[in-house]
Motif scaffolding. Structure first.
Motif, PDB file in Angstrom:
ATOM      1  N   ALA A 161      85.708 -92.185  -1.283  1.00 49.07           N
ATOM      2  CA  ALA A 161      85.514 -90.701  -0.884  1.00 49.07           C
ATOM      3  C   ALA A 161      85.529 -89.998  -2.289  1.00 49.07           C
ATOM      4  N   ASP A 162      86.492 -90.114  -3.161  1.00 47.19           N
ATOM      5  CA  ASP A 162      86.422 -89.620  -4.171  1.00 47.19           C
ATOM      6  C   ASP A 162      84.957 -89.634  -5.272  1.00 47.19           C
ATOM      7  N   LEU A 163      84.610 -91.016  -5.326  1.00 50.89           N
ATOM      8  CA  LEU A 163      83.560 -91.272  -5.905  1.00 50.89           C
ATOM      9  C   LEU A 163      82.269 -90.371  -5.345  1.00 50.89           C
ATOM     10  N   GLU A 164      82.396 -90.642  -3.900  1.00 50.20           N
ATOM     11  CA  GLU A 164      81.180 -89.887  -3.423  1.00 50.20           C
ATOM     12  C   GLU A 164      81.098 -88.460  -3.896  1.00 50.20           C
ATOM     13  N   PHE A 166      77.800 -97.270  -7.924  1.00 52.38           N
ATOM     14  CA  PHE A 166      78.937 -97.159  -9.112  1.00 52.38           C
ATOM     15  C   PHE A 166      80.332 -97.154  -8.590  1.00 52.38           C
ATOM     16  N   GLY A 167      81.093 -97.369  -9.488  1.00 55.36           N
ATOM     17  CA  GLY A 167      82.439 -97.533  -9.321  1.00 55.36           C
ATOM     18  C   GLY A 167      83.377 -98.231 -10.240  1.00 55.36           C
ATOM     19  N   ALA A 192      77.628 -94.200 -14.329  1.00 49.54           N
ATOM     20  CA  ALA A 192      78.833 -94.935 -14.904  1.00 49.54           C
ATOM     21  C   ALA A 192      79.809 -94.356 -15.791  1.00 49.54           C
ATOM     22  N   ALA A 193      79.584 -93.239 -16.185  1.00 47.10           N
ATOM     23  CA  ALA A 193      80.560 -92.333 -16.877  1.00 47.10           C
ATOM     24  C   ALA A 193      81.673 -91.773 -15.960  1.00 47.10           C
ATOM     25  N   ILE A 194      81.287 -91.731 -14.811  1.00 41.66           N
ATOM     26  CA  ILE A 194      82.042 -91.006 -13.889  1.00 41.66           C
ATOM     27  C   ILE A 194      83.557 -91.745 -13.366  1.00 41.66           C
ATOM     28  N   PRO A 195      83.402 -92.947 -12.834  1.00 39.94           N
ATOM     29  CA  PRO A 195      84.653 -93.367 -12.010  1.00 39.94           C
ATOM     30  C   PRO A 195      86.013 -93.255 -12.763  1.00 39.94           C
TER      31      PRO A 195
END
Length: 332
Positions: free
Chosen positions: A284-287, A101-102, A133-136
């Protein structure tokens, strides 16, 4: 390098600037990954304010980079989750079949999208595609504002103005995770939603004025831009930090540019810190955000789930504003 045989796909495009009425589906060539890129089979995507700016071409200033008369890149959508189907040269981070995702610069509202690996992360086991998908964009904006600019620490008082939107619902939860005491400002319809995700105090802006309570905060995270800088500074502690993500709406020509300029200029002459935030995608922030979500400590608020085939309908509703959390589009 894994090849993607020449093929076509269906994608939502905006051949000219306008509202949701200009959107249409087209058959276009399937993307091929370049160096440091992968191609993702899109399983879910989410809307963000950037989609609206690029769709409408406002503020007009942004057309200098994205096309004066019509969009240079007609394919839209920036947040996605899906499976890697092809990898480009030099890619070792992901392989075919990995769930990722991203963010992408455009084209998430399609069957397939090309993405740089530096803007992607793996989806942990047990985390749904729709949730990922709601996160990035919203999650990274909230995290970078609070952690990097605000440097939130345990026990601090944080006020989030515009707490019910996509960024706001992440900001409430992340501020709590960072140990802050959180005051959330939102409209009447969203009070319970914001309480449910952990806000210590919720202020209904239709009934109460947070700038007149006499309470001061260590950090004010502004996602609404609906107050003057004088009013925001009035609720900050002497060494407090004001973070502007949305900026005052401004006009169709320059949008929030004047506001952001005023923030930067004022910061030079006062004891408080006033900063504008521009999110920068970071794997790194996504992780980090995905790990929190997989652990159940971070819960993306999803107000609407619609099939990708209803993208125009979803964007039309999103453009009317006052959303609670995110709108997610799903693909089979």
């Amino acid at each position: 390098m894994t090849d993607v045989h020449t093929a076509s796909m269906t994608a939502w495009t905006a051949p000219r600037y306008g509202g949701s009425e200009v959107l249409r589906t087209e058959t276009v060539p399937r993307p091929v990954p370049g160096e440091g890129e992968v191609v993702v089979r899109v399983r879910a995507a989410s809307l963000c304010s950037g989609d609206l700016h690029l769709l409408t071409g406002t503020p007009y200033l942004l057309r200098l980079g994205f096309g004066l008369r019509r969009p240079k890149r007609p394919m839209i959508g920036q947040n996605l989750a899906g499976e890697v189907v092809a990898v480009g040269a030099g890619v070792s981070e992901f392989g075919v079949g990995d769930r990722v995702f991203g963010v992408v610069p455009g084209g998430a509202f399609a069957e397939y999208a090309r993405a740089a690996v530096r803007s992607l992360a793996r989806i942990p086991d047990g985390l749904e595609m729709e949730v990922a998908a709601a996160i990035p964009d919203s999650g990274m904006t909230a995290l970078q504002g609070l952690r990097d600019i605000g440097e939130v620490s345990p026990g601090q008082r944080v006020l989030i103005n515009g707490a019910s939107g996509g960024v706001g619902t992440f900001a409430v939860q992340l501020a709590k995770i960072l140990g802050a005491e959180v005051t959330a400002v939102c409209g009447t319809r969203h009070l319970e939603t914001v309480r449910a995700i952990g806000a210590d105090t919720v202020i209904d802006y239709t009934a109460d004025d947070f700038t007149r309570t006499g309470i001061r905060y260590d950090i004010v995270f502004d996602l609404a831009g609906n107050r003057t800088l004088r009013e925001y500074r009035r609720v900050l502690t002497r060494g407090g930090v004001y973070i502007s993500s949305a900026g005052a709406p401004g006009d169709n020509w320059f949008g929030p540019v004047r506001w952001l300029g005023a923030v930067a200029l004022t910061d030079l002459f006062v004891g408080q810190t006033l900063k504008a935030l521009l999110m920068r995608p970071a794997a790194a922030d996504l992780e980090y955000l995905a790990a929190l979500a997989a652990e159940g400590r971070l819960r993306p608020v999803i107000e609407r789930r619609l099939p990708l085939a209803e993208t125009a309908t979803a964007i039309g509703a999103f453009a009317r504003g006052h959303a609670s959390g995110k709108t997610v589009l799903t693909a089979p």
